[in-house]
Design a protein around this motif. Structure first.
Motif, PDB file in Angstrom:
ATOM      1  N   GLY A 455       0.815  -1.215   0.000  1.00 16.51           N
ATOM      2  CA  GLY A 455       0.000   0.000   0.000  1.00 16.51           C
ATOM      3  C   GLY A 455       0.845   1.261   0.000  1.00 16.51           C
ATOM      4  N   VAL A 456       1.919   1.263   0.796  1.00  5.68           N
ATOM      5  CA  VAL A 456       2.830   2.412   0.809  1.00  5.68           C
ATOM      6  C   VAL A 456       3.446   2.601  -0.573  1.00  5.68           C
ATOM      7  CG1 VAL A 456       4.984   3.327   1.757  1.00  5.68           C
ATOM      8  CG2 VAL A 456       3.323   2.235   3.271  1.00  5.68           C
ATOM      9  N   ALA A 457       3.827   1.498  -1.214  1.00  4.57           N
ATOM     10  CA  ALA A 457       4.419   1.572  -2.555  1.00  4.57           C
ATOM     11  C   ALA A 457       3.440   2.197  -3.545  1.00  4.57           C
ATOM     12  CB  ALA A 457       4.826   0.172  -3.025  1.00  4.57           C
ATOM     13  N   GLN A 458       2.164   1.805  -3.476  1.00  5.30           N
ATOM     14  CA  GLN A 458       1.169   2.369  -4.390  1.00  5.30           C
ATOM     15  C   GLN A 458       0.956   3.856  -4.121  1.00  5.30           C
ATOM     16  OE1 GLN A 458      -0.098   0.840  -7.015  1.00  5.30           O
ATOM     17  NE2 GLN A 458       1.086  -0.976  -6.477  1.00  5.30           N
ATOM     18  N   GLY A 459       0.941   4.230  -2.848  1.00  5.49           N
ATOM     19  CA  GLY A 459       0.784   5.642  -2.507  1.00  5.49           C
ATOM     20  C   GLY A 459       1.945   6.479  -3.011  1.00  5.49           C
ATOM     21  N   LEU A 460       3.170   5.972  -2.861  1.00  5.96           N
ATOM     22  CA  LEU A 460       4.343   6.696  -3.347  1.00  5.96           C
ATOM     23  C   LEU A 460       4.328   6.813  -4.866  1.00  5.96           C
ATOM     24  CD1 LEU A 460       7.213   5.288  -1.094  1.00  5.96           C
ATOM     25  CD2 LEU A 460       6.210   7.568  -1.026  1.00  5.96           C
ATOM     26  N   ARG A 461       3.958   5.735  -5.555  1.00  9.73           N
ATOM     27  CA  ARG A 461       3.911   5.798  -7.022  1.00  9.73           C
ATOM     28  C   ARG A 461       2.921   6.869  -7.476  1.00  9.73           C
ATOM     29  NH1 ARG A 461       3.071   0.434 -10.527  1.00  9.73           N
ATOM     30  NH2 ARG A 461       1.154   0.272  -9.302  1.00  9.73           N
ATOM     31  N   TYR A 462       1.789   6.969  -6.795  1.00 15.86           N
ATOM     32  CA  TYR A 462       0.801   7.990  -7.145  1.00 15.86           C
ATOM     33  C   TYR A 462       1.368   9.392  -6.912  1.00 15.86           C
ATOM     34  CZ  TYR A 462      -3.431  10.834  -6.887  1.00 15.86           C
ATOM     35  OH  TYR A 462      -4.372  11.820  -7.060  1.00 15.86           O
ATOM     36  N   LEU A 463       2.051   9.600  -5.785  1.00 15.86           N
ATOM     37  CA  LEU A 463       2.636  10.910  -5.497  1.00 15.86           C
ATOM     38  C   LEU A 463       3.671  11.290  -6.549  1.00 15.86           C
ATOM     39  CD1 LEU A 463       3.114  10.787  -1.608  1.00 15.86           C
ATOM     40  CD2 LEU A 463       1.507  12.213  -2.882  1.00 15.86           C
ATOM     41  N   TYR A 464       4.496  10.327  -6.963  1.00 12.98           N
ATOM     42  CA  TYR A 464       5.519  10.621  -7.965  1.00 12.98           C
ATOM     43  C   TYR A 464       4.885  10.946  -9.315  1.00 12.98           C
ATOM     44  CZ  TYR A 464       9.816   9.802  -5.402  1.00 12.98           C
ATOM     45  OH  TYR A 464      10.875   9.944  -4.547  1.00 12.98           O
ATOM     46  N   HIS A 465       3.722  10.383  -9.590  1.00 12.84           N
ATOM     47  CA  HIS A 465       3.031  10.682 -10.850  1.00 12.84           C
ATOM     48  C   HIS A 465       2.348  12.040 -10.801  1.00 12.84           C
ATOM     49  CE1 HIS A 465      -0.359  10.544 -13.734  1.00 12.84           C
ATOM     50  NE2 HIS A 465       0.526   9.933 -14.496  1.00 12.84           N
ATOM     51  N   GLU A 466       1.751  12.379  -9.660  1.00 15.63           N
ATOM     52  CA  GLU A 466       0.976  13.603  -9.555  1.00 15.63           C
ATOM     53  C   GLU A 466       1.819  14.825  -9.182  1.00 15.63           C
ATOM     54  OE1 GLU A 466      -2.347  14.007 -10.218  1.00 15.63           O
ATOM     55  OE2 GLU A 466      -2.130  11.996 -11.047  1.00 15.63           O
ATOM     56  N   LEU A 467       2.969  14.615  -8.543  1.00 23.51           N
ATOM     57  CA  LEU A 467       3.835  15.732  -8.127  1.00 23.51           C
ATOM     58  C   LEU A 467       5.226  15.561  -8.729  1.00 23.51           C
ATOM     59  CD1 LEU A 467       2.845  15.793  -4.326  1.00 23.51           C
ATOM     60  CD2 LEU A 467       1.855  17.179  -6.166  1.00 23.51           C
ATOM     61  N   PRO A 468       5.318  15.482 -10.059  1.00 23.72           N
ATOM     62  CA  PRO A 468       6.612  15.155 -10.679  1.00 23.72           C
ATOM     63  C   PRO A 468       7.655  16.242 -10.522  1.00 23.72           C
ATOM     64  CG  PRO A 468       5.014  15.781 -12.350  1.00 23.72           C
ATOM     65  CD  PRO A 468       4.254  15.683 -11.060  1.00 23.72           C
ATOM     66  N   SER A 469       7.227  17.478 -10.269  1.00 26.54           N
ATOM     67  CA  SER A 469       8.204  18.562 -10.188  1.00 26.54           C
ATOM     68  C   SER A 469       8.863  18.661  -8.817  1.00 26.54           C
ATOM     69  CB  SER A 469       7.527  19.897 -10.521  1.00 26.54           C
ATOM     70  OG  SER A 469       6.484  20.173  -9.598  1.00 26.54           O
ATOM     71  N   LEU A 470       8.351  17.949  -7.820  1.00 25.95           N
ATOM     72  CA  LEU A 470       8.942  18.011  -6.478  1.00 25.95           C
ATOM     73  C   LEU A 470      10.157  17.096  -6.403  1.00 25.95           C
ATOM     74  CD1 LEU A 470       5.911  18.091  -4.022  1.00 25.95           C
ATOM     75  CD2 LEU A 470       6.944  19.911  -5.358  1.00 25.95           C
ATOM     76  N   VAL A 471      11.223  17.567  -5.790  1.00 28.47           N
ATOM     77  CA  VAL A 471      12.436  16.763  -5.705  1.00 28.47           C
ATOM     78  C   VAL A 471      12.204  15.516  -4.861  1.00 28.47           C
ATOM     79  CG1 VAL A 471      13.324  18.030  -3.702  1.00 28.47           C
ATOM     80  CG2 VAL A 471      14.917  16.851  -5.218  1.00 28.47           C
ATOM     81  N   ALA A 472      11.339  15.609  -3.862  1.00 28.50           N
ATOM     82  CA  ALA A 472      10.955  14.443  -3.053  1.00 28.50           C
ATOM     83  C   ALA A 472       9.447  14.540  -2.819  1.00 28.50           C
ATOM     84  CB  ALA A 472      11.715  14.405  -1.726  1.00 28.50           C
ATOM     85  N   PRO A 473       8.639  13.907  -3.674  1.00 24.02           N
ATOM     86  CA  PRO A 473       7.189  14.082  -3.587  1.00 24.02           C
ATOM     87  C   PRO A 473       6.574  13.756  -2.228  1.00 24.02           C
ATOM     88  CG  PRO A 473       7.746  13.147  -5.703  1.00 24.02           C
ATOM     89  CD  PRO A 473       9.026  13.180  -4.900  1.00 24.02           C
TER      90      PRO A 473
END
Length: 649
Positions: A455-473
């Motif tokens: 679940g944590v992995a899925q949440g992180l993947r979503y953050l990286y997709h939706e906040l691509p400009s952040l150095v650490a989403p």
């Protein structure tokens, strides 16, 4: 004898025919990689950095490159050119390079190439193009990238390109990195709608104008900075468009007709009232009793008007003060599906302190209207401008994923910020891992821990997709920022806050598990979250607290990853894995897989550390139980060879 001679002569003729065919085939084959590269070298100028490109050697020996700037595959073929910072100039002759059939990546960054951009369409199999930091100029034709369906990364930054951004870039479905900053591109940004989204997108410091396309509006404002005439998305709002002349005429006509209708209606109303007033003059006056009753009926209404209300003589001034005070205590909701409440409701709620961290305190507030909320008070956001803070909170509020705890509302005041979310009854993962005995909770079993990691992995993947400009989403990943719902699904909190935290505190406070690059140079990269995720996986599997978190990065003790690596692999089940997991023998292979994934995330060198996409894919392959039929021989072979890491490979 004559038969034998005839057979011999036929054999000789066949031999010569085969030789001639072989010569013809050889002569029709293309030049070798070495010949092509030497020809390409001759087409360049100032090639002092390519002195070891010689015909007496081969560019590749297996996967090893013999020539500088060459990248080789395992078959001894050239798949990449990395000719950077060599002072090269002249023309990049694409007609020569197309004779390298396995060429997939080119990089000529930080050289002195000038003139128009070369036509790379002849290298249709390219995946990455790096031409940044040169002196290329002129407009790039709109179709200059047409048909290059394999392209993933295009970097053209810091040149002198003019004209519009080539629209053929929008048709590259695999494109995930586009770097066009510090050029002279003008016009509108094309409507990029890449299916996978961008991990890097930068068009800053150009001469672009107009509204940011819908597919890019979630990107950080830094991706568009330095374009004064750009608007929308995370930038300033676009001005209202001036209506066309014909539309103005239509509106004027409508207004005139409406005013005429209103005038006619008003005329008839006034005429009717005049008639009624004339008839009332002729009627007898009301009795005294009627007047008294009317005044009695009105008296309670007058008494209900308290001093300072609009009916009071000083009502306007006092009311204005109240409205101003109400506005200062107003909460800003970022979700439309939640019941509204205000700061006064929070102040009247029964409150309970949940904890106090480096940012501030967290409170549990049970509202009188029913819902239970968690209010986090942040100390280190005092230097963030109001508009910037509000826009980022709205961006966070638009995120929606089953493994993210949604932001419900926020409160802005210069000296303090409050973020408000739902209360999660089961509390944090940290409590279930390290304090379950104290609070009377059962220990998490292997299946539940694997479910949490996925679940944590899925949440992180979503953050990286939706906040691509952040150095650490995420930027603040730790076990206390992972909450568990009733079905033990993980919910990430405190994500995406690095941009609004004071810069002097962001790097110190946000990165809970200190990665080696942070410890050495205070540097945060896209793989900082991966390091933190790796430590979290190890924490989940071992049940031990990560030492470097407890020491806040200042302690001399080894971190959790170093400790696991220091334990002999044949002792992992007795020394490393948390015995409270209660996993059986048929799960040991999968547990080893997950442990090695955690260690892969904790690779000390950033370049060798896995990226998040690979981590998520590997985690998805981990099952609750071993594939007994296929894994027993494999596990035994790994054990006999003393190489437990094969289980991951």
């Amino acid at each position: 004898m004559m038969l034998r001679a005839s057979l011999l002569s036929r054999t000789m003729i066949l031999f010569f025919v085969l030789v001639l065919l072989n010569v013809r085939v050889a002569s029709s084959a293309g030049p070798s990689d070495a010949e092509t590269l030497l020809k390409f070298k001759d087409s360049l100028k100032n090639t002092d950095g390519l002195t070891n490109w010689k015909s007496s050697s081969m560019p590749c020996k297996g996967a090893t490159a013999n020539w500088v700037g060459i990248r080789c595959d395992g078959k001894g073929r050239v798949w990449g050119l990395q000719l950077e910072e060599m002072g090269l100039n002249g023309d990049i002759n694409v007609d020569i390079l197309k004779d390298l059939p396995d060429l997939r990546t080119i990089s000529f960054m930080k050289n002195n190439f000038d003139g128009p951009m070369p036509d790379l369409r002849k290298l249709i199999a390219l995946k990455t193009v790096y031409l940044s930091d040169n002196k290329f100029s002129g407009a790039i034709p709109p179709d200059w990238f047409a048909g290059m369906s394999s392209l993933k990364k295009v970097h053209l930054a810091n040149n002198q390109f003019t004209g519009e951004i080539p629209r053929s870039l929008t048709g590259l479905d695999k494109l995930v990195e586009l770097s066009l900053e510090k050029n002279k591109f003008k016009g509108k940004i094309p409507d990029f709608r890449q299916p996978a989204g961008f991990t890097t997108f930068n068009v800053s410091n150009n001469k672009l104008e107009g509204e940011i396309p819908e597919g890019l509006r979630k990107l950080d404002a830094s991706s568009f900075a330095g374009n004064e005439d750009l608007c929308g998305g995370t930038l300033k709002a676009c001005p209202s468009k001036k209506p066309a002349t014909w539309s103005i005429v239509v509106v004027v006509i409508i207004v005139i007709v409406a005013l005429a209708a209103i005038a006619i209606v008003a005329f008839f109303i006034l005429r009717r009232r005049n008639k009624e007033s004339e008839s009332s003059i002729e009627a007898p006056p009301p009795s005294t009793a009627t007047v008294q009753n009317r005044s009695v009926r009105n008296e309670p209404e007058q008494q209900a008007s308290a001093p300072g209300s609009p009916e009071n003589s000083n009502g306007r001034e006092v009311s204005g003060k109240h409205n101003k005070a109400d506005q200062s205590l107003k909460l800003s909701f970022v979700r439309d599906d939640r019941e509204r409440f205000d700061m006064q409701d929070l102040l009247r709620a029964s409150a309970e302190v949940l904890g106090s961290g480096c940012f501030g305190s967290s409170y549990k507030a049970a509202l009188l209207s029913g819902p239970v909320m968690v209010v986090k008070r942040y100390k280190q956001m005092n230097n963030v401008g109001k508009e910037e803070f509000q826009e980022h909170m709205r961006r966070i509020g638009r995120l929606a994923h089953p493994n993210l705890l949604p932001l419900v509302a926020y409160y802005y005041k210069k000296e303090e910020k409050l973020l408000i979310a739902d209360h999660v009854q089961k509390g944090s993962l940290a409590v279930h891992l390290h304090g379950h005995q104290t609070v009377g909770q059962p220990s998490l079993d292997w299946q539940t821990r694997l479910k949490i990691v996925k679940g944590v992995a899925q949440g992180l993947r979503y953050l990286y997709h939706e906040l691509p400009s952040l150095v650490a989403p995420h930027g603040h990943l730790k076990s206390s920022n992972v909450l568990l719902n009733e079905s033990y699904e993980p919910l990430l909190t405190d994500y995406g806050l690095i941009p609004v935290v004071n810069q002097e505190h962001a790097h110190t406070l946000m990165v809970a598990y200190k990665s080696p690059e942070y410890m050495q140079s205070k540097r945060i990269t896209k793989k900082t979250d991966v390091w933190s995720f790796g430590v979290l996986i190890l924490e989940i599997l071992t049940g031990k607290l990560p030492t470097n978190f407890l020491q806040h990065g200042k302690g001399s003790e080894e971190d959790l990853a170093s400790w696991v690596n220091s334990v002999p692999q044949d002792e992992w089940f007795s020394q490393v894995f948390d015995r409270d997991m209660g996993a059986g023998k048929n799960s040991e292979g999968e547990m080893l897989k997950l442990l090695n994934i955690g260690l892969g995330c904790c690779e000390g060198e950033v370049e060798k550390r896995w990226d998040l996409k690979e981590v998520v894919e590997r985690i998805e392959e981990v099952k609750e139980r071993d594939n007994i039929q296929g894994d027993e021989d494999f596990l035994s072979s790994c054990a006999s060879e003393g190489d437990m890491t094969k289980i991951v490979g």
